[in-house]
Design a protein around this motif. Structure first.
Motif, PDB file in Angstrom:
ATOM      1  N   GLY A 155      -6.353  12.689  -8.494  1.00  0.00           N
ATOM      2  CA  GLY A 155      -5.631  13.219  -7.351  1.00  0.00           C
ATOM      3  C   GLY A 155      -4.128  13.159  -7.463  1.00  0.00           C
ATOM      4  N   VAL A 156      -3.609  12.804  -8.632  1.00  0.00           N
ATOM      5  CA  VAL A 156      -2.161  12.729  -8.779  1.00  0.00           C
ATOM      6  C   VAL A 156      -1.559  14.133  -8.692  1.00  0.00           C
ATOM      7  CG1 VAL A 156      -2.158  12.916 -11.301  1.00  0.00           C
ATOM      8  CG2 VAL A 156      -0.299  11.729 -10.159  1.00  0.00           C
ATOM      9  N   ARG A 157      -0.376  14.201  -8.103  1.00  0.00           N
ATOM     10  CA  ARG A 157       0.326  15.476  -7.893  1.00  0.00           C
ATOM     11  C   ARG A 157       1.544  15.529  -8.809  1.00  0.00           C
ATOM     12  NH1 ARG A 157       0.952  18.951  -2.968  1.00  0.00           N
ATOM     13  NH2 ARG A 157      -0.770  17.694  -2.192  1.00  0.00           N
ATOM     14  N   GLU A 158       1.685  16.640  -9.515  1.00  0.00           N
ATOM     15  CA  GLU A 158       2.807  16.820 -10.434  1.00  0.00           C
ATOM     16  C   GLU A 158       3.460  18.179 -10.201  1.00  0.00           C
ATOM     17  OE1 GLU A 158       1.761  16.070 -14.541  1.00  0.00           O
ATOM     18  OE2 GLU A 158       0.023  14.920 -13.896  1.00  0.00           O
ATOM     19  N   GLN A 159       4.735  18.273 -10.505  1.00  0.00           N
ATOM     20  CA  GLN A 159       5.443  19.541 -10.456  1.00  0.00           C
ATOM     21  C   GLN A 159       5.738  20.013 -11.872  1.00  0.00           C
ATOM     22  OE1 GLN A 159       8.869  18.986  -7.887  1.00  0.00           O
ATOM     23  NE2 GLN A 159       7.778  19.933  -6.194  1.00  0.00           N
ATOM     24  N   ILE A 160       5.356  21.254 -12.159  1.00  0.00           N
ATOM     25  CA  ILE A 160       5.529  21.842 -13.479  1.00  0.00           C
ATOM     26  C   ILE A 160       6.553  22.969 -13.384  1.00  0.00           C
ATOM     27  CG2 ILE A 160       4.347  22.836 -15.469  1.00  0.00           C
ATOM     28  CD1 ILE A 160       3.198  20.149 -14.633  1.00  0.00           C
ATOM     29  N   ARG A 161       7.651  22.834 -14.110  1.00  0.00           N
ATOM     30  CA  ARG A 161       8.676  23.893 -14.121  1.00  0.00           C
ATOM     31  C   ARG A 161       8.304  24.927 -15.178  1.00  0.00           C
ATOM     32  NH1 ARG A 161      11.593  19.053 -13.608  1.00  0.00           N
ATOM     33  NH2 ARG A 161      12.684  18.871 -11.608  1.00  0.00           N
ATOM     34  N   LEU A 162       7.853  26.087 -14.720  1.00  0.00           N
ATOM     35  CA  LEU A 162       7.404  27.122 -15.645  1.00  0.00           C
ATOM     36  C   LEU A 162       8.556  27.889 -16.277  1.00  0.00           C
ATOM     37  CD1 LEU A 162       4.351  28.606 -13.687  1.00  0.00           C
ATOM     38  CD2 LEU A 162       4.373  26.811 -15.425  1.00  0.00           C
ATOM     39  N   LEU A 197       0.828  -1.194   0.000  1.00  0.00           N
ATOM     40  CA  LEU A 197       0.000   0.000   0.000  1.00  0.00           C
ATOM     41  C   LEU A 197       0.866   1.248   0.000  1.00  0.00           C
ATOM     42  CD1 LEU A 197      -2.768   1.376   0.170  1.00  0.00           C
ATOM     43  CD2 LEU A 197      -2.679   1.066   2.661  1.00  0.00           C
ATOM     44  N   GLY A 198       1.984   1.182   0.672  1.00  0.00           N
ATOM     45  CA  GLY A 198       2.898   2.325   0.730  1.00  0.00           C
ATOM     46  C   GLY A 198       3.508   2.683  -0.609  1.00  0.00           C
ATOM     47  N   ARG A 199       3.426   1.778  -1.583  1.00  0.00           N
ATOM     48  CA  ARG A 199       3.968   2.056  -2.915  1.00  0.00           C
ATOM     49  C   ARG A 199       2.905   2.516  -3.897  1.00  0.00           C
ATOM     50  NH1 ARG A 199       6.673  -2.739  -1.712  1.00  0.00           N
ATOM     51  NH2 ARG A 199       5.383  -3.949  -3.156  1.00  0.00           N
ATOM     52  N   TRP A 200       1.659   2.590  -3.448  1.00  0.00           N
ATOM     53  CA  TRP A 200       0.578   2.996  -4.357  1.00  0.00           C
ATOM     54  C   TRP A 200       0.510   4.514  -4.488  1.00  0.00           C
ATOM     55  CZ3 TRP A 200      -3.644   6.147  -3.433  1.00  0.00           C
ATOM     56  CH2 TRP A 200      -4.590   6.201  -4.472  1.00  0.00           C
ATOM     57  N   SER A 201       0.167   4.987  -5.675  1.00  0.00           N
ATOM     58  CA  SER A 201      -0.137   6.404  -5.883  1.00  0.00           C
ATOM     59  C   SER A 201      -1.265   6.497  -6.896  1.00  0.00           C
ATOM     60  CB  SER A 201       1.097   7.178  -6.367  1.00  0.00           C
ATOM     61  OG  SER A 201       1.568   6.669  -7.603  1.00  0.00           O
ATOM     62  N   PRO A 202      -2.019   7.584  -6.891  1.00  0.00           N
ATOM     63  CA  PRO A 202      -3.228   7.654  -7.724  1.00  0.00           C
ATOM     64  C   PRO A 202      -2.944   7.851  -9.202  1.00  0.00           C
ATOM     65  CG  PRO A 202      -2.924   9.703  -6.531  1.00  0.00           C
ATOM     66  CD  PRO A 202      -1.897   8.756  -6.018  1.00  0.00           C
ATOM     67  N   TYR A 203      -3.975   7.539  -9.996  1.00  0.00           N
ATOM     68  CA  TYR A 203      -3.965   7.746 -11.439  1.00  0.00           C
ATOM     69  C   TYR A 203      -4.012   9.231 -11.767  1.00  0.00           C
ATOM     70  CZ  TYR A 203      -5.216   3.034 -13.196  1.00  0.00           C
ATOM     71  OH  TYR A 203      -5.234   1.739 -13.574  1.00  0.00           O
ATOM     72  N   ARG A 204      -3.671   9.538 -12.998  1.00  0.00           N
ATOM     73  CA  ARG A 204      -3.994  10.858 -13.528  1.00  0.00           C
ATOM     74  C   ARG A 204      -5.500  11.059 -13.480  1.00  0.00           C
ATOM     75  NH1 ARG A 204      -0.424  12.242 -18.952  1.00  0.00           N
ATOM     76  NH2 ARG A 204       1.573  12.530 -17.891  1.00  0.00           N
ATOM     77  N   GLY A 205      -5.892  12.277 -13.129  1.00  0.00           N
ATOM     78  CA  GLY A 205      -7.307  12.593 -13.061  1.00  0.00           C
ATOM     79  C   GLY A 205      -7.947  12.243 -11.739  1.00  0.00           C
TER      80      GLY A 205
END
Length: 473
Positions: A317-324, A307-315
């Protein structure tokens, strides 16, 4: 080999033409793989129009109710009276021939994420078969079952609904050993008179349980008694989870950066588990998933680690970092992509994640689209979001869609970032609205097309990093 012509004909009562064997089952020529049995369903369009194309792409055969014009005389086919009924029969036959332990998951919020948690957890302890994406309706469930290999150890079947009477028939096809109800909330109220009625429909998943089956139920919802009573009526063992639960009690949840740490009491003993994404709601569903794994006899320590290795799908709740700005690689915009679906409960959960985000010198920005199928009180339910503490703490809120205008009008003037009739209208004015330290949540019902807003924000970046520990939505 998944199906031979002889096996598929026996399962469906159809007539097999040709001596073929299929390694998969498909309903869409766009994703069809060579060797698939193409099922000519009538969904958006009549699948019979695409049989020739499917065979040209390498389909092993096509499941049809009549022979489409233009096919070769020796085209491999399975001819049946009704394609939908035949798909269901194929699914039931696949379910009958496997010794897999089957789990069915439903709920107003969180069923797909919980299904994927279970896939991660059980996949480390056996061969897992599961619903693709959100294939949880009248064709998605039998399709998932029909695709199930004989050698499956665990099958995780997601079951959804839009109207009364949909869940029980699907549950009877799946015949789960364990059924989990994540929660009951104001979703699809357009088709129901009350949330209690939604609870009754969700509880119908228990009608499909095998003899001696187990119901894993959320103890914190107001309708818990409805679910518990249904479990008793069908003779199921009830395991509850939540802050008020007797079996799997959630004692404390702490969001630490991009992770969630939960403390629980399980059958009187302490347990700590971690999820590699932020969100109290993920901890709740994770606890329920741990209860499911335990009910199946899976190793509990290994389940916690997985469970500790799970992360959500796109759409979802997934979190991303965008370098502007490529000249400032340390300054990033944080994107919370939760654009797949929305109702008042899931909206509150997503806003709580935004509120709990450490933004430093940046802003908390919410882009919120209409929540669909809420019935006569839809306008009030949108306006009521303004009362959420998490939304009151936002720096800027952009609303999209006719229903969200009610929220826009209810917000304090300094928080209003603008109202837009559609996602297209927002796209035209998106440039320049965000800074490199901002955190931006995007959430709304799928039909609002906010996914294109998410994609536009991604394209602003010069390199994107997604917080995750596994391949995943």
């Amino acid at each position: 080999m998944l199906w031979t012509a002889t096996e598929a004909a026996a399962a469906t009562g159809g007539e097999a033409r040709g001596d073929w064997h299929a390694s998969g089952v498909s309903i869409d020529t766009r994703t069809l793989e060579p060797g698939d049995l193409f099922v000519a369903l009538k969904v958006a369009r009549d699948g019979h129009e695409f049989v020739g194309q499917a065979l040209q792409k390498g389909a092993a055969a096509a499941l049809v109710s009549h022979i489409p014009p233009g096919l070769d005389a020796d085209a491999p086919l399975l001819i049946v009276a009704d394609v939908q009924s035949a798909l269901e029969a194929l699914g039931k036959a696949a379910r009958a021939r496997t010794e897999a332990r089957v789990i069915a998951v439903t709920g107003s919020v969180g069923k797909t994420s919980t299904k994927e948690m279970l896939v991660q957890m059980l996949g480390d302890q056996g061969r897992v078969h599961a619903s693709v994406a959100s294939y949880n309706n009248q064709w998605g469930v039998p399709l998932t079952l029909a695709r199930m290999p004989r050698e499956t150890d665990f099958a995780v079947i997601e079951i959804g609904m839009n109207h009364p009477g949909e869940i029980a028939p699907l549950a009877r096809q799946a015949r789960p050993h364990v059924a989990m109800i994540t929660t009951v909330a104001a979703a699809h109220l357009e088709a129901f008179d009350s949330i209690d009625d939604i609870a009754v429909e969700k509880a119908a998943i228990l009608e499909g349980l095998e003899t001696g089956g187990i119901a894993v139920l959320n103890a914190d919802i107001d309708q818990f008694a409805i679910l518990r009573d249904k479990a008793g009526a069908v003779g199921a063992t009830c395991i509850d989870f939540g802050e008020r639960a007797a079996n799997y009690r959630l004692d404390d949840v702490t969001v630490q950066g991009e992770a969630t740490v939960a403390k629980a009491t399980v059958k009187g003993a302490p347990m700590v588990f971690k999820i590699a994404t932020a969100g109290r709601h993920f901890a709740m569903n994770g606890l329920g998933a741990l209860a499911v794994c335990d009910a199946l006899g899976a190793d509990p320590a290994l389940s916690v680690l997985s469970l500790g290795r799970w992360s959500p799908y796109r759409g979802r709740g997934v979190r991303e970092q965008i370098r502007l700005d490529p000249a400032e690689p340390d300054k990033v915009l944080t994107l919370l992509d939760d654009a797949y679906n929305a109702n008042p409960t899931s909206m509150a959960a997503a806003l709580a994640v935004l509120d709990g985000s450490d933004v430093g010198t940046g802003r908390r920005i919410a882009i919120l689209g209409d929540m669909k199928e809420l019935g006569a009180n839809a306008t009030d339910l949108h306006a009521d979001l303004a009362r959420l503490p998490a939304l009151q703490n936002a720096d800027l809120v952009l609303t999209v869609g006719p229903l969200m205008r009610a929220l826009h009008n209810a917000l304090p003037p300094h928080v209003r970032g603008g109202h837009f009739d559609s996602s297209d209208a927002l796209l035209a004015e998106l440039k320049g609205r965000f800074g490199s330290a901002d955190t931006v949540l995007v959430k709304g019902s799928l039909s609002m097309n906010l996914g294109q807003v998410v994609d536009a924000i991604r394209k602003m970046g010069h390199g994107t990093h997604r917080f995750e520990t596994q391949d995943n939505e």
